[in-house]
Design a protein around this motif. Structure first.
Motif, PDB file in Angstrom:
ATOM      1  N   GLU A   1       0.948  -1.232  -0.032  1.00 24.83           N
ATOM      2  CA  GLU A   1       0.058   0.077   0.040  1.00 24.83           C
ATOM      3  C   GLU A   1       0.782   1.030   0.013  1.00 24.83           C
ATOM      4  O   GLU A   1       1.880   1.238   0.407  1.00 24.83           O
ATOM      5  CB  GLU A   1      -1.039   0.160   1.291  1.00 24.83           C
ATOM      6  CG  GLU A   1      -1.643  -0.960   1.154  1.00 24.83           C
ATOM      7  CD  GLU A   1      -1.554  -1.782   2.472  1.00 24.83           C
ATOM      8  OE1 GLU A   1      -2.781  -2.529   2.914  1.00 24.83           O
ATOM      9  OE2 GLU A   1      -0.683  -2.088   2.946  1.00 24.83           O
TER      10      GLU A   1
ATOM     11  N   SER B   1      -3.030   3.407  -2.800  1.00 25.77           N
ATOM     12  CA  SER B   1      -2.951   2.454  -4.052  1.00 25.77           C
ATOM     13  C   SER B   1      -2.290   0.952  -3.039  1.00 25.77           C
ATOM     14  O   SER B   1      -1.798   1.230  -2.138  1.00 25.77           O
ATOM     15  CB  SER B   1      -1.669   2.826  -4.703  1.00 25.77           C
ATOM     16  OG  SER B   1      -1.904   4.163  -5.554  1.00 25.77           O
ATOM     17  N   CYS B   2      -2.661   0.188  -3.979  1.00 24.46           N
ATOM     18  CA  CYS B   2      -2.414  -1.232  -3.423  1.00 24.46           C
ATOM     19  C   CYS B   2      -2.057  -1.908  -4.623  1.00 24.46           C
ATOM     20  O   CYS B   2      -2.834  -2.412  -5.528  1.00 24.46           O
ATOM     21  CB  CYS B   2      -3.769  -1.748  -2.655  1.00 24.46           C
ATOM     22  SG  CYS B   2      -3.346  -3.733  -2.131  1.00 24.46           S
ATOM     23  N   GLU B   3      -0.736  -2.215  -4.523  1.00 20.94           N
ATOM     24  CA  GLU B   3      -0.160  -3.045  -5.795  1.00 20.94           C
ATOM     25  C   GLU B   3       0.196  -4.528  -5.312  1.00 20.94           C
ATOM     26  O   GLU B   3       0.689  -4.729  -4.350  1.00 20.94           O
ATOM     27  CB  GLU B   3       1.089  -2.539  -6.100  1.00 20.94           C
ATOM     28  CG  GLU B   3       1.608  -3.026  -7.256  1.00 20.94           C
ATOM     29  CD  GLU B   3       2.986  -2.378  -7.811  1.00 20.94           C
ATOM     30  OE1 GLU B   3       3.452  -1.382  -7.443  1.00 20.94           O
ATOM     31  OE2 GLU B   3       3.449  -2.939  -8.672  1.00 20.94           O
TER      32      GLU B   3
ATOM     33  N   LYS C   1     -10.074  -0.580  -9.470  1.00 25.51           N
ATOM     34  CA  LYS C   1      -9.356  -1.670  -9.517  1.00 25.51           C
ATOM     35  C   LYS C   1      -8.682  -1.732 -11.227  1.00 25.51           C
ATOM     36  O   LYS C   1      -9.501  -1.580 -12.014  1.00 25.51           O
ATOM     37  CB  LYS C   1      -9.826  -2.852  -9.333  1.00 25.51           C
ATOM     38  CG  LYS C   1      -9.061  -4.334  -9.402  1.00 25.51           C
ATOM     39  CD  LYS C   1      -9.935  -5.125  -8.649  1.00 25.51           C
ATOM     40  CE  LYS C   1      -9.345  -6.584  -8.728  1.00 25.51           C
ATOM     41  NZ  LYS C   1      -9.449  -7.296  -9.828  1.00 25.51           N
TER      42      LYS C   1
ATOM     43  N   LYS D   1      -2.481  -3.046 -14.049  1.00 23.94           N
ATOM     44  CA  LYS D   1      -1.475  -2.620 -13.188  1.00 23.94           C
ATOM     45  C   LYS D   1      -1.243  -3.429 -12.109  1.00 23.94           C
ATOM     46  O   LYS D   1      -0.483  -3.210 -11.248  1.00 23.94           O
ATOM     47  CB  LYS D   1      -1.484  -1.014 -13.053  1.00 23.94           C
ATOM     48  CG  LYS D   1      -1.327  -0.205 -14.147  1.00 23.94           C
ATOM     49  CD  LYS D   1      -1.592   1.031 -13.779  1.00 23.94           C
ATOM     50  CE  LYS D   1      -1.137   2.381 -15.123  1.00 23.94           C
ATOM     51  NZ  LYS D   1      -1.362   3.707 -14.813  1.00 23.94           N
TER      52      LYS D   1
ATOM     53  N   THR E   1      -3.088  -3.282  -9.651  1.00 25.67           N
ATOM     54  CA  THR E   1      -3.253  -1.965  -8.626  1.00 25.67           C
ATOM     55  C   THR E   1      -4.648  -1.688  -8.302  1.00 25.67           C
ATOM     56  O   THR E   1      -5.384  -1.792  -9.453  1.00 25.67           O
ATOM     57  CB  THR E   1      -2.463  -0.783  -9.007  1.00 25.67           C
ATOM     58  OG1 THR E   1      -1.026  -1.292  -9.047  1.00 25.67           O
ATOM     59  CG2 THR E   1      -2.469   0.204  -8.033  1.00 25.67           C
TER      60      THR E   1
ATOM     61  N   TYR F   1      -7.150   1.042  -5.808  1.00 30.14           N
ATOM     62  CA  TYR F   1      -7.128   2.406  -5.396  1.00 30.14           C
ATOM     63  C   TYR F   1      -8.075   2.666  -4.579  1.00 30.14           C
ATOM     64  O   TYR F   1      -9.336   1.852  -4.596  1.00 30.14           O
ATOM     65  CB  TYR F   1      -7.245   3.389  -6.660  1.00 30.14           C
ATOM     66  CG  TYR F   1      -6.007   3.370  -7.583  1.00 30.14           C
ATOM     67  CD1 TYR F   1      -6.305   2.752  -8.781  1.00 30.14           C
ATOM     68  CD2 TYR F   1      -4.817   3.788  -7.312  1.00 30.14           C
ATOM     69  CE1 TYR F   1      -5.407   2.307  -9.758  1.00 30.14           C
ATOM     70  CE2 TYR F   1      -3.702   3.547  -8.415  1.00 30.14           C
ATOM     71  CZ  TYR F   1      -4.022   2.799  -9.561  1.00 30.14           C
ATOM     72  OH  TYR F   1      -2.975   2.579 -10.507  1.00 30.14           O
TER      73      TYR F   1
END
Length: 111
Positions: A6, A21-23, A71, A75, A77, A79
């Motif tokens: 995050e 963000s959460c990758e 989402k 990526k 990722t 958000y």
């Protein structure tokens, strides 16, 4: 092994905005949903918003109309766009995906 990272937390004044963000790595990101939780000091970790693999979203009442979860499968990722932040939104925010928690990111909202 699924890993979530995050970012985007910080300190803002009431009424401000932040985007978390959460990758993800190691998961079939597009096939799984994702949720954001938050935990304020001395309180339990609570669900804030979720999005399923089809893009359908849900929010707790306290953030509906102010927060938007999204989402980006290209990526890996997700958000959480947070607007009109309130001091009550102060917490550590965590993403959860494919049975895994991220490390959390601190959001502090001052009045």
């Amino acid at each position: 092994q699924v890993q979530l990272v995050e970012s985007g937390g910080g300190s803002v004044q009431a009424g401000g905005s932040l985007r978390l963000s959460c990758e993800a790595s190691g998961s079939n990101f597009a096939a799984n949903g994702l949720a954001w939780y938050r935990q304020a000091p001395g309180k339990q970790r609570d669900l804030v918003a979720g999005i399923n693999h089809e893009g359908e979203t849900n929010y707790v009442r306290a953030v509906e109309g102010r927060f938007t979860i999204s989402k980006d499968n290209s990526k890996n990722t997700a958000y959480l766009q947070m607007t009109r932040l309130e001091p009550e939104d102060t917490a550590v925010y965590y993403c959860r995906h494919a049975g895994t928690w991220g490390q959390g990111t601190q959001v502090t909202v001052s009045s």
